[in-house]
Write a protein that holds these residues in place. Structure first.
Motif, short mmCIF file in Angstrom:
data_model
loop_
_atom_site.label_atom_id
_atom_site.label_comp_id
_atom_site.label_asym_id
_atom_site.label_seq_id
_atom_site.Cartn_x
_atom_site.Cartn_y
_atom_site.Cartn_z
N CYS A 1 55.44 99.46 56.66
CA CYS A 1 55.49 100.37 58.18
C CYS A 1 54.63 99.99 59.40
CB CYS A 1 57.06 101.12 58.75
SG CYS A 1 58.01 101.08 57.48
N PHE A 2 53.17 100.85 59.17
CA PHE A 2 52.52 101.23 60.18
C PHE A 2 51.07 100.04 60.48
CE2 PHE A 2 53.91 105.21 59.19
CZ PHE A 2 54.52 105.96 60.08
N GLY B 1 60.28 99.59 72.12
CA GLY B 1 59.13 98.63 72.24
C GLY B 1 59.18 98.13 70.14
N ALA B 2 59.83 98.83 69.36
CA ALA B 2 59.92 99.44 68.00
C ALA B 2 60.92 97.60 67.66
CB ALA B 2 60.47 99.92 67.08
N THR B 3 62.07 97.80 68.56
CA THR B 3 62.82 96.42 68.67
C THR B 3 62.43 95.28 68.45
OG1 THR B 3 64.87 98.46 69.30
CG2 THR B 3 65.52 95.83 69.57
N ILE B 4 61.41 94.99 70.02
CA ILE B 4 60.87 93.58 70.34
C ILE B 4 59.99 93.73 69.23
CG2 ILE B 4 58.94 92.71 71.81
CD1 ILE B 4 60.99 94.83 74.18
N ILE C 1 61.98 91.15 66.41
CA ILE C 1 62.47 89.98 66.99
C ILE C 1 60.89 89.54 67.26
CG2 ILE C 1 63.27 88.74 68.60
CD1 ILE C 1 65.01 91.45 69.69
N VAL C 2 60.33 89.48 67.44
CA VAL C 2 59.01 89.26 67.38
C VAL C 2 57.70 89.17 66.43
CG1 VAL C 2 56.32 88.51 68.67
CG2 VAL C 2 58.69 89.70 69.91
N SER C 3 58.07 90.10 65.48
CA SER C 3 57.13 89.60 64.40
C SER C 3 57.46 90.90 63.01
CB SER C 3 55.59 90.89 64.39
OG SER C 3 55.20 90.98 63.30
N PHE D 1 59.41 92.85 57.11
CA PHE D 1 59.25 94.19 57.22
C PHE D 1 61.25 93.49 56.60
CE2 PHE D 1 61.98 97.54 57.30
CZ PHE D 1 61.03 98.13 56.93
N LYS D 2 60.84 93.74 55.06
CA LYS D 2 61.97 93.35 54.12
C LYS D 2 62.32 95.07 53.37
CE LYS D 2 61.37 89.38 55.12
NZ LYS D 2 62.50 88.87 55.62
N GLY D 3 62.04 96.16 53.86
CA GLY D 3 62.88 97.60 54.11
C GLY D 3 62.14 98.09 52.24
#
Length: 577
Positions: free
Chosen positions: A383-384, A512-515, A518-520, A525-527
């Motif tokens: 995630c990071f 920011g996390a939502t954008i 959407i963008v990348s 990221f599949k969980g």
């Protein structure tokens, strides 16, 4: 082949469907290891993870970490401004009592999830697995970032409050001393570094430290609850020993521009922030023995014990406070210290403040431990930026040392807000409360309204009460999210320095996390990533699968699966399983 060797060398392993878990793995999969697994390891393997920690936390030591994170005495001292300043004593007694009923609903619903999915990823994993097909990664992404924001702001907010109390104590005993922002920053940084050092130690040492700290927290809480009413100087000042109940329960001191009912709701920020740490056992479940029973019990025990004794402390203060405005606006700059000087002798006030400071140190340590486990779990799933670094477990201590220092660095940066003024630094309290309860509620909402019969309860469960209790929890949080974002003043009285910046401080990173999603992030990221090998029963030819994909993706095509044919038949595998 290494996979064949592991399969043939492995001992007895259960099929996933035999475990009381809600997992991304299908019920006819067999986790593969080259050794016998304990009962706890079988459960973790059924969830898709390899055991990487020593299980040295018991129910008691897990509760101790959680209770240390809760830190009733220092939490109350840190948030007295909100409880007393927004609605006076009715907000403290009625507000705490009403809020605790619903907070207990949140805790019990979370405990049920923990029993079914005892992993360090906690709520983040639960959201991924429970979400409708195709929505698991996004639900997990939002839950993970909200929970991580709560965790990463926890230790800085506690340590900042601790530093403020230490400097207030110095000011009380040396009236010529005036604390400066840079004093607070340096002391906060020093405390955080010391917590990071302790959190980098082996699990057994951390458990012992938190056990001692929690025991001291409990003793100090009882001492304070007794010492204030017995040592109060109200009579010497010409007041009755205790304020009449009619005034305590009925006279609302409205420190806001809103109606009294809204002011009561706004005072809930005190209890919500105080009670936002009971999820710690969820994140420690991979280090806890008998995790699917001990960890949920620790969650409920922490919430119930904290709620009850926190209310007792609220009653003591509500019945003894003399002048609320002078407590809130005191030049000391710390309402708890100002209150103590108002109702007990100076030496007693200093002693109580010292107890609070020691408890606050233990609380900050618990926050640091819990936050590091969350960061480790999320880094394990990429995630990071630099996740490969932050997910490493130190081979000497068997703890996520890199994650500890990653959080510490971010926390020190956050405390730079102290130079922007008290309102700006106060935002870390609000974001911790709001972010935590949003993260708590997302998987509960999915479990209550969207899952149906896909949820498999663990050994600790609510039975037929799970749905109504979970619904009450969701409704409470839905009401409180906008309330927590309200400023205390409105109209011409509202200035930038008095604005409640919670919606910005929390909403900004979440937007920011939502954008980013959407963008990348939606592309990669599949969980939560399962990381153990498993064998599928019932396929011909039999296939050994090593998943590098995700939990809860809702689409098997989104997973990267490496297949290798073996010579084993279903009967042999069934004998192993």
């Amino acid at each position: 082949m290494s996979e064949v060797r592991k399969l043939s060398a492995g001992g007895h392993h259960k099929v996933v469907g035999e475990e009381p878990v809600t997992s991304d793995l299908s019920g006819n999969e067999v986790p593969i290891f080259d050794r016998e697994l304990t009962a706890d390891e079988e459960v973790l393997a059924a969830l898709g993870y390899k055991p990487e920690f020593r299980r040295e936390f018991s129910l008691w030591t897990t509760f101790c970490v959680s209770f240390a994170v809760l830190g009733l005495l220092p939490s109350f001292a840190s948030t007295l401004y909100f409880g007393m300043g927004f609605a006076g004593t009715p907000g403290m007694v009625w507000g705490w009592l009403i809020a605790m009923i619903f907070i207990q609903c949140v805790a019990m619903s979370m405990a049920e999830l923990c029993s079914s999915m005892p992993t360090s990823g906690g709520l983040y994993y639960a959201s991924a697995v429970l979400a409708p097909p195709g929505y698991g990664p996004f639900a997990s992404w939002l839950t993970g970032w909200s929970n991580w924001l709560a965790q990463v702001t926890g230790a800085p907010s506690v340590d900042y409050a601790l530093a403020a109390m230490v400097l207030a104590a110095a000011s009380i005993n040396n009236p010529s001393y005036t604390p400066q922002p840079w004093h607070t920053f340096l002391l906060t940084m020093l405390v955080m570094i010391s917590h990071a050092c302790i959190s980098s130690m082996p699990t057994k040492w951390i458990a012992r430290f938190n056990s001692v700290g929690s025991t001291f927290n409990i003793i100090a809480l009882f001492v304070v609850i007794i010492i204030i009413p017995t040592g109060t100087t109200r009579v010497e000042q010409g007041y009755p020993k205790f304020t009449p109940s009619k005034e305590v329960w009925g006279n609302i001191y409205n420190g806001t521009s809103f109606p009294a009912g809204v002011a009561i709701l706004m005072s809930f920020v005190s209890v919500i922030w105080t009670m936002s740490g009971y999820d710690a056992p969820f994140h420690l479940s991979e280090e806890c023995a008998n995790a699917n029973i001990a960890a949920p019990r620790a969650i409920v025990l922490t919430s119930a014990t904290g709620g009850l004794f926190g209310w007792f402390l609220q009653l003591v203060v509500a019945y003894t406070v003399i002048d609320i405005p002078s407590v809130i606006t005191s030049d000391i700059g710390q309402p708890w210290a100002a209150y103590l000087l108002q109702v007990v002798p100076k030496r007693t006030a200093t002693a109580v403040l010292a107890l609070t400071i020691i408890c606050g140190y233990s609380m900050g340590q618990g926050c640091m431990v819990a936050a590091s486990r969350v960061t480790y779990a999320y880094a394990r799933d990429g995630c990071f930026p630099g996740s490969s670094i932050w997910k490493r477990v130190n081979r000497h201590t068997q703890t996520p040392v890199n994650a500890v220092w990653f959080n510490t660095t971010i926390g020190i940066c956050l405390t730079l807000l102290v130079f922007a003024g008290p309102v700006a630094i106060g935002a870390i309290f609000s974001i911790a409360a709001l972010a935590a309860f949003v993260a708590f509620t997302i998987p509960i909402f999915i479990r209550v309204f969207l899952v149906g019969n896909r949820f498999r309860p663990g050994p600790w469960n609510l039975g037929r009460w799970g749905i109504p209790i979970g619904a009450m929890a969701c409704l409470f949080v839905a009401l409180m999210v906008p309330i927590l974002c309200l400023p205390s003043l409105t109209g011409s009285a509202l200035e930038p320095s008095l604005m409640n910046w919670t919606c910005v401080v929390y909403g900004g990173p979440m937007t920011g996390a939502t954008i980013w999603w959407i963008v990348s992030a939606r592309k990669w990221f599949k969980g939560p990533k399962v990381n153990n090998e498993h064998y599928m029963i019932g396929r011909g030819p039999n296939v050994l699968e090593t998943r590098e994909g995700s939990a809860g993706s809702g689409d098997s095509s989104s997973e990267s699966i490496t297949r290798e044919k073996t010579t084993f038949d279903d009967k042999k595998v069934a004998n192993m399983a």
